[in-house]
Design a protein around this motif. Sequence first.
Motif, PDB file in Angstrom:
ATOM      1  N   GLY A 134       0.772  -0.630   0.011  1.00  0.00           N
ATOM      2  CA  GLY A 134      -0.131   0.273  -0.080  1.00  0.00           C
ATOM      3  C   GLY A 134       0.765   1.270  -0.119  1.00  0.00           C
ATOM      4  O   GLY A 134       2.274   0.667  -0.141  1.00  0.00           O
ATOM      5  N   MET A 135       0.172   2.267  -0.201  1.00  0.00           N
ATOM      6  CA  MET A 135       1.088   3.675  -0.423  1.00  0.00           C
ATOM      7  C   MET A 135       0.369   4.616   1.027  1.00  0.00           C
ATOM      8  O   MET A 135      -0.147   5.160   1.240  1.00  0.00           O
ATOM      9  N   ILE A 136       1.483   5.346   1.813  1.00  0.00           N
ATOM     10  CA  ILE A 136       1.651   6.117   2.425  1.00  0.00           C
ATOM     11  C   ILE A 136       1.326   7.755   2.328  1.00  0.00           C
ATOM     12  O   ILE A 136       2.717   8.259   1.228  1.00  0.00           O
ATOM     13  N   LEU A 137       0.654   8.666   2.747  1.00  0.00           N
ATOM     14  CA  LEU A 137       0.874   9.705   2.871  1.00  0.00           C
ATOM     15  C   LEU A 137       1.109  10.440   3.268  1.00  0.00           C
ATOM     16  O   LEU A 137       0.422  10.347   3.777  1.00  0.00           O
ATOM     17  N   ILE A 138       1.880  11.584   3.424  1.00  0.00           N
ATOM     18  CA  ILE A 138       2.391  12.231   4.413  1.00  0.00           C
ATOM     19  C   ILE A 138       2.769  13.599   3.860  1.00  0.00           C
ATOM     20  O   ILE A 138       3.588  14.462   2.593  1.00  0.00           O
ATOM     21  N   GLY A 139       2.275  15.087   4.114  1.00  0.00           N
ATOM     22  CA  GLY A 139       2.043  16.214   3.865  1.00  0.00           C
ATOM     23  C   GLY A 139       2.714  17.113   5.215  1.00  0.00           C
ATOM     24  O   GLY A 139       2.250  16.534   6.817  1.00  0.00           O
ATOM     25  N   GLU A 140       3.686  17.532   4.935  1.00  0.00           N
ATOM     26  CA  GLU A 140       4.517  18.442   5.486  1.00  0.00           C
ATOM     27  C   GLU A 140       5.551  19.383   5.242  1.00  0.00           C
ATOM     28  O   GLU A 140       5.287  19.408   3.774  1.00  0.00           O
ATOM     29  N   PRO A 141       5.591  20.626   5.594  1.00  0.00           N
ATOM     30  CA  PRO A 141       6.226  22.040   5.420  1.00  0.00           C
ATOM     31  C   PRO A 141       8.155  21.195   5.663  1.00  0.00           C
ATOM     32  O   PRO A 141       8.798  19.795   6.430  1.00  0.00           O
ATOM     33  N   ARG A 161      15.714  26.052  13.800  1.00  0.00           N
ATOM     34  CA  ARG A 161      15.946  24.904  12.116  1.00  0.00           C
ATOM     35  C   ARG A 161      16.207  23.809  12.245  1.00  0.00           C
ATOM     36  O   ARG A 161      15.176  22.744  11.778  1.00  0.00           O
ATOM     37  N   GLU A 162      16.665  23.137  13.193  1.00  0.00           N
ATOM     38  CA  GLU A 162      16.708  21.356  13.204  1.00  0.00           C
ATOM     39  C   GLU A 162      15.572  20.502  12.990  1.00  0.00           C
ATOM     40  O   GLU A 162      14.789  19.540  12.390  1.00  0.00           O
ATOM     41  N   ASP A 163      13.375  21.763  13.736  1.00  0.00           N
ATOM     42  CA  ASP A 163      13.337  20.993  13.418  1.00  0.00           C
ATOM     43  C   ASP A 163      11.509  21.313  12.259  1.00  0.00           C
ATOM     44  O   ASP A 163      10.599  20.053  12.174  1.00  0.00           O
ATOM     45  N   LEU A 164      12.601  21.479  10.968  1.00  0.00           N
ATOM     46  CA  LEU A 164      11.961  21.566   9.532  1.00  0.00           C
ATOM     47  C   LEU A 164      12.890  21.367   8.909  1.00  0.00           C
ATOM     48  O   LEU A 164      14.346  20.874   9.508  1.00  0.00           O
ATOM     49  N   GLU A 165      13.240  20.041   7.715  1.00  0.00           N
ATOM     50  CA  GLU A 165      14.545  19.456   7.362  1.00  0.00           C
ATOM     51  C   GLU A 165      13.806  20.188   5.275  1.00  0.00           C
ATOM     52  O   GLU A 165      13.157  21.210   5.367  1.00  0.00           O
ATOM     53  N   THR A 166      14.884  20.644   4.970  1.00  0.00           N
ATOM     54  CA  THR A 166      14.558  20.968   3.831  1.00  0.00           C
ATOM     55  C   THR A 166      14.267  19.696   1.858  1.00  0.00           C
ATOM     56  O   THR A 166      14.140  19.097   3.517  1.00  0.00           O
ATOM     57  N   VAL A 185       2.993  16.361  -4.806  1.00  0.00           N
ATOM     58  CA  VAL A 185       2.778  17.466  -5.278  1.00  0.00           C
ATOM     59  C   VAL A 185       2.874  18.848  -4.001  1.00  0.00           C
ATOM     60  O   VAL A 185       1.916  18.350  -2.978  1.00  0.00           O
ATOM     61  N   LEU A 186       3.249  20.219  -4.639  1.00  0.00           N
ATOM     62  CA  LEU A 186       3.890  20.481  -3.836  1.00  0.00           C
ATOM     63  C   LEU A 186       2.965  21.640  -3.920  1.00  0.00           C
ATOM     64  O   LEU A 186       1.968  22.356  -4.576  1.00  0.00           O
ATOM     65  N   ALA A 187       3.178  22.528  -2.376  1.00  0.00           N
ATOM     66  CA  ALA A 187       1.699  23.555  -2.927  1.00  0.00           C
ATOM     67  C   ALA A 187       3.379  24.825  -3.223  1.00  0.00           C
ATOM     68  O   ALA A 187       4.078  24.305  -3.646  1.00  0.00           O
ATOM     69  N   ASP A 188       2.755  26.029  -3.523  1.00  0.00           N
ATOM     70  CA  ASP A 188       3.299  26.848  -4.075  1.00  0.00           C
ATOM     71  C   ASP A 188       2.713  28.008  -3.395  1.00  0.00           C
ATOM     72  O   ASP A 188       1.753  28.263  -2.798  1.00  0.00           O
ATOM     73  N   GLU A 189       3.144  29.849  -3.506  1.00  0.00           N
ATOM     74  CA  GLU A 189       2.998  30.535  -2.959  1.00  0.00           C
ATOM     75  C   GLU A 189       1.243  31.234  -2.871  1.00  0.00           C
ATOM     76  O   GLU A 189       1.108  31.442  -1.926  1.00  0.00           O
ATOM     77  N   ASP A 190       1.169  30.894  -3.929  1.00  0.00           N
ATOM     78  CA  ASP A 190      -0.372  31.102  -4.474  1.00  0.00           C
ATOM     79  C   ASP A 190      -1.603  30.453  -3.690  1.00  0.00           C
ATOM     80  O   ASP A 190      -2.682  30.632  -2.545  1.00  0.00           O
ATOM     81  N   SER A 191      -0.777  28.990  -3.417  1.00  0.00           N
ATOM     82  CA  SER A 191      -1.354  27.909  -2.480  1.00  0.00           C
ATOM     83  C   SER A 191      -1.600  28.341  -1.568  1.00  0.00           C
ATOM     84  O   SER A 191      -2.210  28.253   0.114  1.00  0.00           O
ATOM     85  N   TRP A 192       0.094  28.551  -0.593  1.00  0.00           N
ATOM     86  CA  TRP A 192      -0.332  28.995   0.674  1.00  0.00           C
ATOM     87  C   TRP A 192      -1.065  29.911   1.183  1.00  0.00           C
ATOM     88  O   TRP A 192      -1.721  30.274   2.227  1.00  0.00           O
ATOM     89  N   LEU A 237      10.240  31.358   3.215  1.00  0.00           N
ATOM     90  CA  LEU A 237      10.950  30.271   3.678  1.00  0.00           C
ATOM     91  C   LEU A 237      10.497  28.470   3.624  1.00  0.00           C
ATOM     92  O   LEU A 237      11.022  28.309   3.538  1.00  0.00           O
ATOM     93  N   LEU A 238       9.011  28.483   3.491  1.00  0.00           N
ATOM     94  CA  LEU A 238       8.166  27.512   3.639  1.00  0.00           C
ATOM     95  C   LEU A 238       7.997  27.463   2.527  1.00  0.00           C
ATOM     96  O   LEU A 238       7.003  27.754   2.122  1.00  0.00           O
ATOM     97  N   GLY A 239       8.218  25.728   2.062  1.00  0.00           N
ATOM     98  CA  GLY A 239       7.386  24.659   1.621  1.00  0.00           C
ATOM     99  C   GLY A 239       6.692  23.916   2.173  1.00  0.00           C
ATOM    100  O   GLY A 239       6.761  23.984   3.137  1.00  0.00           O
ATOM    101  N   TRP A 240       5.604  23.226   1.482  1.00  0.00           N
ATOM    102  CA  TRP A 240       4.788  22.395   1.952  1.00  0.00           C
ATOM    103  C   TRP A 240       4.715  21.346   0.916  1.00  0.00           C
ATOM    104  O   TRP A 240       4.521  21.947   0.180  1.00  0.00           O
ATOM    105  N   GLY A 241       4.410  20.125   1.086  1.00  0.00           N
ATOM    106  CA  GLY A 241       4.123  19.304  -0.212  1.00  0.00           C
ATOM    107  C   GLY A 241       3.812  17.507   0.630  1.00  0.00           C
ATOM    108  O   GLY A 241       3.638  17.745   1.633  1.00  0.00           O
TER     109      GLY A 241
END
Length: 248
Positions: A134-141, A161-166, A185-192, A237-241
Amino acid sequence: MDLPRSFTIRESSHRILDPYTPEKLATLGAAIGLRPGASVLDLCCGKGEMLATWARDHGITGTGVDISTVFLAAARKRAAALGVTGQVTFVHGDASTHVAAGPVDVAACVGATWIGQGVAGTVALLERSLRPGGMILIGEPFWRAEPPSQEAVEACHVRSREDLETLPGLIALFQSLGYDVVEMVLADEDSWDRYVAAQWLNLRTWLDANPDDELAPELRAELSQAPLAYTRYQRPLLGWGVFAIMKR
């Protein structure tokens, strides 16, 4: 057992409680190849938009678990509006301890990896409900750029700084856990913007209607600070996907 009122006020107009647009949520469902009858578990499902729209568009069945009674009421209303009440179930409970009654095809935690004290623990939690293959989906900044100061770090709602990855660091983390990353599938500035900026109008509308509420000073301070913190720090600074991973 419920969320603080501030959460439901801040996101009162939202259907998707992450920096995702409906189009991106639809793209994700198509990208992972959902098939009719596939079973999906969504831990911290919020208002159930992912399960409800995927049930409508792809014929999946699903269970969503969340601590918020307000969000779950909205999820059930949305499922009824889309005609998928018979396909999806929403459960009030602690997602950090929830295990599906039987193995599911897709196990998801989108934007709430605190339930497993981070990505690795959340993957381990989701594994307990997942069928083999099966497949896992993780949403994470993740960090889009290096934060210039501790002030910037804290403005992004983390302690260090270490609380998030690049983004490459997050991919490497999934791989180190024994998973292939098979889609994202990543967020972009508009969706943010649509996620965060919409909160400001929600706060202002509520403050105008509830000036004497005990939460009013706290939420007034938030509205006074949030737009500048977002535009100065979070937006650049922040991405999300959402990342789709499968066990090797």
